[in-house]
Structures are given as C-alpha cells and as structure tokens.
Design a protein around this motif. Structure first.
Motif, PDB file in Angstrom:
ATOM      1  N   GLY A   1      38.869  37.723  20.100  1.00  0.00           N
ATOM      2  CA  GLY A   1      38.770  39.551  20.079  1.00  0.00           C
ATOM      3  C   GLY A   1      39.842  40.057  21.100  1.00  0.00           C
ATOM      4  O   GLY A   1      39.916  41.304  21.218  1.00  0.00           O
ATOM      5  N   LYS A   2      40.156  39.396  22.129  1.00  0.00           N
ATOM      6  CA  LYS A   2      40.920  39.755  23.262  1.00  0.00           C
ATOM      7  C   LYS A   2      42.485  39.961  23.064  1.00  0.00           C
ATOM      8  O   LYS A   2      42.974  39.250  22.348  1.00  0.00           O
ATOM      9  N   SER A   3      43.182  40.490  23.736  1.00  0.00           N
ATOM     10  CA  SER A   3      44.616  40.737  23.995  1.00  0.00           C
ATOM     11  C   SER A   3      45.268  39.475  24.212  1.00  0.00           C
ATOM     12  O   SER A   3      44.597  38.579  25.002  1.00  0.00           O
ATOM     13  N   SER A   4      46.254  39.119  23.918  1.00  0.00           N
ATOM     14  CA  SER A   4      47.057  37.883  23.996  1.00  0.00           C
ATOM     15  C   SER A   4      47.943  37.707  25.302  1.00  0.00           C
ATOM     16  O   SER A   4      48.215  36.657  25.725  1.00  0.00           O
ATOM     17  N   ILE A   5      47.537  38.700  26.359  1.00  0.00           N
ATOM     18  CA  ILE A   5      48.237  38.762  27.609  1.00  0.00           C
ATOM     19  C   ILE A   5      47.214  39.152  28.578  1.00  0.00           C
ATOM     20  O   ILE A   5      46.151  39.860  28.190  1.00  0.00           O
ATOM     21  N   ALA A   6      47.283  38.681  29.947  1.00  0.00           N
ATOM     22  CA  ALA A   6      46.374  38.962  30.833  1.00  0.00           C
ATOM     23  C   ALA A   6      46.552  40.171  31.465  1.00  0.00           C
ATOM     24  O   ALA A   6      47.581  40.515  32.009  1.00  0.00           O
ATOM     25  N   LEU A   7      45.636  41.160  31.529  1.00  0.00           N
ATOM     26  CA  LEU A   7      45.341  42.324  31.824  1.00  0.00           C
ATOM     27  C   LEU A   7      44.603  42.633  33.183  1.00  0.00           C
ATOM     28  O   LEU A   7      43.607  42.084  32.987  1.00  0.00           O
ATOM     29  N   GLN A   8      44.927  43.541  34.052  1.00  0.00           N
ATOM     30  CA  GLN A   8      44.197  43.820  35.241  1.00  0.00           C
ATOM     31  C   GLN A   8      43.118  44.856  35.053  1.00  0.00           C
ATOM     32  O   GLN A   8      41.928  44.572  35.114  1.00  0.00           O
ATOM     33  N   THR A   9      43.474  45.962  34.649  1.00  0.00           N
ATOM     34  CA  THR A   9      42.709  47.280  34.481  1.00  0.00           C
ATOM     35  C   THR A   9      42.363  47.724  33.368  1.00  0.00           C
ATOM     36  O   THR A   9      40.985  48.166  33.257  1.00  0.00           O
ATOM     37  N   ILE A  10      43.106  47.352  32.187  1.00  0.00           N
ATOM     38  CA  ILE A  10      42.543  47.772  31.052  1.00  0.00           C
ATOM     39  C   ILE A  10      42.140  46.789  30.225  1.00  0.00           C
ATOM     40  O   ILE A  10      42.331  45.653  30.128  1.00  0.00           O
TER      41      ILE A  10
ATOM     42  N   HIS B   1      55.678  45.428  22.174  1.00  0.00           N
ATOM     43  CA  HIS B   1      54.206  46.095  22.072  1.00  0.00           C
ATOM     44  C   HIS B   1      53.266  45.484  23.316  1.00  0.00           C
ATOM     45  O   HIS B   1      52.637  46.241  24.308  1.00  0.00           O
ATOM     46  N   LEU B   2      53.709  44.237  23.593  1.00  0.00           N
ATOM     47  CA  LEU B   2      53.213  43.377  24.929  1.00  0.00           C
ATOM     48  C   LEU B   2      53.824  43.938  26.156  1.00  0.00           C
ATOM     49  O   LEU B   2      53.233  44.126  27.229  1.00  0.00           O
ATOM     50  N   PHE B   3      55.034  44.431  25.967  1.00  0.00           N
ATOM     51  CA  PHE B   3      55.520  44.774  27.143  1.00  0.00           C
ATOM     52  C   PHE B   3      55.113  46.257  27.482  1.00  0.00           C
ATOM     53  O   PHE B   3      54.867  46.715  28.616  1.00  0.00           O
ATOM     54  N   ALA B   4      54.740  47.246  26.562  1.00  0.00           N
ATOM     55  CA  ALA B   4      54.326  48.457  26.632  1.00  0.00           C
ATOM     56  C   ALA B   4      52.839  48.341  27.266  1.00  0.00           C
ATOM     57  O   ALA B   4      52.327  49.151  28.225  1.00  0.00           O
ATOM     58  N   ILE B   5      52.031  47.394  26.872  1.00  0.00           N
ATOM     59  CA  ILE B   5      50.744  47.146  27.341  1.00  0.00           C
ATOM     60  C   ILE B   5      50.552  46.781  28.723  1.00  0.00           C
ATOM     61  O   ILE B   5      50.052  47.467  29.607  1.00  0.00           O
ATOM     62  N   LYS B   6      51.576  45.878  29.052  1.00  0.00           N
ATOM     63  CA  LYS B   6      51.750  45.443  30.317  1.00  0.00           C
ATOM     64  C   LYS B   6      52.086  46.763  31.493  1.00  0.00           C
ATOM     65  O   LYS B   6      51.622  46.778  32.696  1.00  0.00           O
ATOM     66  N   MET B   7      53.095  47.465  30.912  1.00  0.00           N
ATOM     67  CA  MET B   7      53.680  48.490  31.633  1.00  0.00           C
ATOM     68  C   MET B   7      52.522  49.469  31.790  1.00  0.00           C
ATOM     69  O   MET B   7      52.393  50.212  32.864  1.00  0.00           O
ATOM     70  N   LEU B   8      51.693  49.711  30.961  1.00  0.00           N
ATOM     71  CA  LEU B   8      50.570  50.593  30.889  1.00  0.00           C
ATOM     72  C   LEU B   8      49.699  50.220  31.887  1.00  0.00           C
ATOM     73  O   LEU B   8      48.970  51.049  32.729  1.00  0.00           O
ATOM     74  N   ASP B   9      49.231  48.959  31.720  1.00  0.00           N
ATOM     75  CA  ASP B   9      48.213  48.284  32.846  1.00  0.00           C
ATOM     76  C   ASP B   9      48.590  48.412  34.390  1.00  0.00           C
ATOM     77  O   ASP B   9      48.043  48.464  35.144  1.00  0.00           O
ATOM     78  N   ASP B  10      50.067  48.125  34.438  1.00  0.00           N
ATOM     79  CA  ASP B  10      50.589  48.051  35.734  1.00  0.00           C
ATOM     80  C   ASP B  10      50.790  49.351  36.350  1.00  0.00           C
ATOM     81  O   ASP B  10      50.631  49.395  37.848  1.00  0.00           O
ATOM     82  N   CYS B  11      51.657  50.083  35.573  1.00  0.00           N
ATOM     83  CA  CYS B  11      52.206  51.392  36.202  1.00  0.00           C
ATOM     84  C   CYS B  11      51.687  52.704  36.031  1.00  0.00           C
ATOM     85  O   CYS B  11      52.138  53.589  36.713  1.00  0.00           O
ATOM     86  N   TYR B  12      50.475  52.964  35.083  1.00  0.00           N
ATOM     87  CA  TYR B  12      50.115  54.217  34.876  1.00  0.00           C
ATOM     88  C   TYR B  12      48.710  54.405  35.592  1.00  0.00           C
ATOM     89  O   TYR B  12      47.891  53.391  35.985  1.00  0.00           O
TER      90      TYR B  12
END
Length: 176
Positions: free
Chosen positions: A28-37, A69-80
């Motif tokens: 049920g988790k995203s396919s990439i590692a995320l820090q804050t979201i 979409h993975l790029f957008a999620i990663k940028m949202l996680d890192d830069c926003y």
C-alpha cells in the motif's frame, strides 16, 4: 564433497536474503522512498493518470512511461513546505470529489476526453478552492519540468552543441 554442499547452501541463503526485502515490501506504500510525506499506492496511480493526461503518449513516450509522477512526488517531498504539501493532498482529494460529482466516477475510470475536460475546467476556474488550484499548479509544473529534463528529451530531442561550436580545419581563410 561436503564443502561444496555447504558453499551451495550459503549462496542460496545469501540470494534469499537479498530478495527478502522486495518480498516484504508494503503493497500500500509508494514505490519510492520519501522523507516527509506519505503517499499511498492508489494516490501514486492517480497521480500517474493525471500526469499522463497532461503529457499523453504519442510517438514520444508519455508521462507514465517516463515516471514523471514519481518525479513530481519526489520534488514535492524535497522542495515544498509542509503547508504546500498539505494543500497538494487536499487538492488531490478535491479533484477526486469533483470527478465523482461531475461524472459519477473516479478520475481513473474516466475516458481521456473527460479527464481533459475536468483538468481544463480546473485550470480555467478562477473561483476554485485554493487547495485544488495549488495541487493543479504543482502537478502540472512538475510534470512539464520532469519531461523537459528527462533522459528521453535530453538525449533524443535536444541537440547539444558545445560552445564555441565545431572546429572546421578546412575552412578557407581570406587574406586581409
């Protein structure tokens, strides 16, 4: 003879241990590692469909095949900021609600013209709630940014010339 058997068993055990993390991954988790979201797999698929609607596949690869979409999620996680991230996910839920209200189906079950119509209505709507506007602005800008900086575009569509240009040793020089 027993050494060979012991080495073979150790190699099988090591191979099994190397594959174990992929077998235990939470589905049920995203396919990439995320820090804050925290992005669920359903949200990731929804974002993939939205990105594919923005940049569809033609003769060139679309957003889904380039994983924008993975790029957008990663940028949202890192830069926003945290507030923007919260608005993003509220806007994602609002998009689903708007799709349910307008078409009586979720966004993923809509046809391509219906998806385009829904996204264009959000883009042109000046009185839309701030969450859905923020969501649409982020996903559209990051999808386009990801496409323009993707390996496909940089290697196949952009022609690079080194500065100051090519050197042609057979160029005729005029005398002064």
């Amino acid at each position: 003879m027993e050494r060979r058997l012991a080495i073979k068993q150790i190699l099988f055990l090591a191979g099994g241990m190397a594959l174990l993390p992929s077998c235990l991954r939470d589905t049920g988790k995203s396919s990439i590692a995320l820090q804050t979201i925290d992005v669920s797999l359903d949200q990731e698929h929804l974002l993939a469909d939205i990105s594919e609607t923005i940049i569809p596949e033609t003769k060139t690869p679309g957003a889904k095949s380039l994983n924008l979409h993975l790029f957008a999620i990663k940028m949202l996680d890192d830069c926003y900021a945290k507030e923007d991230q919260e608005l993003f996910f509220k806007g994602l839920d609002a998009l689903q609600d708007r799709s349910e209200a307008q078409f009586s189906r979720s966004f993923q079950k809509l046809t391509v013209p219906e998806r385009e119509q829904l996204l264009l209505a959000i883009e042109k709507d000046e009185q839309a709630e701030p969450a859905i506007k923020k969501f649409y602005d982020i996903i559209k800008s990051k999808t386009i940014e990801g496409y323009l900086s993707s390996k496909y575009v940089m290697t196949n569509l952009v022609v690079w010339e080194l500065v100051p240009g090519r050197w042609n040793p057979y160029y005729a020089v005029k005398s002064a």
